[in-house]
Design a protein around this motif. Structure first.
Motif, PDB file in Angstrom:
ATOM      1  N   GLU A 166      14.100  37.907  51.683  1.00 12.27           N
ATOM      2  CA  GLU A 166      13.298  38.562  50.646  1.00 12.27           C
ATOM      3  C   GLU A 166      12.148  37.658  50.187  1.00 12.27           C
ATOM      4  OE1 GLU A 166      17.374  40.080  50.831  1.00 12.27           O
ATOM      5  OE2 GLU A 166      16.615  38.055  50.455  1.00 12.27           O
ATOM      6  N   GLU A 167      12.400  36.364  50.140  1.00 15.08           N
ATOM      7  CA  GLU A 167      11.368  35.413  49.733  1.00 15.08           C
ATOM      8  C   GLU A 167      10.215  35.421  50.742  1.00 15.08           C
ATOM      9  OE1 GLU A 167      11.086  30.705  48.464  1.00 15.08           O
ATOM     10  OE2 GLU A 167      12.729  31.341  49.747  1.00 15.08           O
ATOM     11  N   ARG A 181       9.578  37.875  52.965  1.00 11.83           N
ATOM     12  CA  ARG A 181       8.971  39.220  52.923  1.00 11.83           C
ATOM     13  C   ARG A 181       7.969  39.323  51.787  1.00 11.83           C
ATOM     14  NH1 ARG A 181      12.828  43.109  50.528  1.00 11.83           N
ATOM     15  NH2 ARG A 181      12.029  41.984  48.728  1.00 11.83           N
ATOM     16  N   ASP A 182       8.375  38.915  50.593  1.00 12.01           N
ATOM     17  CA  ASP A 182       7.498  39.015  49.428  1.00 12.01           C
ATOM     18  C   ASP A 182       6.245  38.162  49.593  1.00 12.01           C
ATOM     19  OD1 ASP A 182       9.389  40.731  48.386  1.00 12.01           O
ATOM     20  OD2 ASP A 182      10.177  39.284  46.931  1.00 12.01           O
ATOM     21  N   ALA A 183       6.390  36.981  50.176  1.00  9.73           N
ATOM     22  CA  ALA A 183       5.243  36.101  50.406  1.00  9.73           C
ATOM     23  C   ALA A 183       4.274  36.725  51.408  1.00  9.73           C
ATOM     24  CB  ALA A 183       5.717  34.734  50.892  1.00  9.73           C
ATOM     25  N   LEU A 238       3.949  39.947  52.143  1.00  5.80           N
ATOM     26  CA  LEU A 238       3.308  41.114  51.526  1.00  5.80           C
ATOM     27  C   LEU A 238       2.224  40.690  50.539  1.00  5.80           C
ATOM     28  CD1 LEU A 238       6.363  43.490  51.025  1.00  5.80           C
ATOM     29  CD2 LEU A 238       4.496  43.714  52.689  1.00  5.80           C
ATOM     30  N   ALA A 239       2.437  39.605  49.810  1.00  7.38           N
ATOM     31  CA  ALA A 239       1.414  39.096  48.894  1.00  7.38           C
ATOM     32  C   ALA A 239       0.184  38.622  49.673  1.00  7.38           C
ATOM     33  CB  ALA A 239       1.985  37.972  48.034  1.00  7.38           C
TER      34      ALA A 239
END
Length: 154
Positions: free
Chosen positions: A107-108, A110-112, A114-115
């Motif tokens: 998730e870390e 993925r979120d990075a 996507l950002a």
């Protein structure tokens, strides 16, 4: 993961898009992890001289504008090289392995990622695309290095 973009941007915005996305991703990952990522033109992501992932872009257009774009991003986060097919085992590395075996939260990452994509898309929307040359020079695996080109087994 794959991200789909549907917005009528002019097609000329997408020159070098896979490199632009790759640079955004690796600079974001380097902010999270004490690692040195590189890009091998046009779409491979490397870590400690081994392949860590890649980016594939599929684009469809209508006239001079984007109709849709699929950005496929694959990163080896926790998969150990020993679990890969023998043919690629010595050429691949996970983020976890580069960190000495530390398991990384998907998730870390993925979120990075996507950002990072959001920043690139914001630049597209504002029409403020930054110049690629400085980042490309700093993060290219092949810049100023000899390369070998094979064509028809020559």
């Amino acid at each position: 993961m794959s991200v789909i973009l549907k917005h009528p941007f002019p097609l000329d915005y997408f020159a070098g898009f896979s490199v632009r996305v790759g640079l955004a991703i690796i600079t974001t990952l380097e902010a999270l992890f004490p690692l040195n990522f590189k890009i091998k033109w046009p779409n491979d992501i490397f870590l400690t001289g081994k392949k860590n992932g890649g980016i594939l872009i599929e684009l469809s257009s209508k006239g001079n504008h984007l109709e849709s774009l699929v950005c496929g991003i694959g990163l080896n986060v926790n998969n150990l090289a020993i679990n890969l097919p023998l043919a690629v085992r010595g050429q691949s590395i996970s983020i976890s392995e580069a960190l000495g075996g530390r398991v990384v939260a998907l998730e870390e990452v993925r979120d990075a990622v996507l950002a990072a994509l959001a920043r690139v898309l914001t630049e597209l929307q504002k029409g403020t695309l930054s110049n690629l040359s400085t980042n490309w020079h700093n993060y290219s695996l092949t810049f100023n290095n000899p390369i070998k080109i094979a064509c028809d087994n020559e």
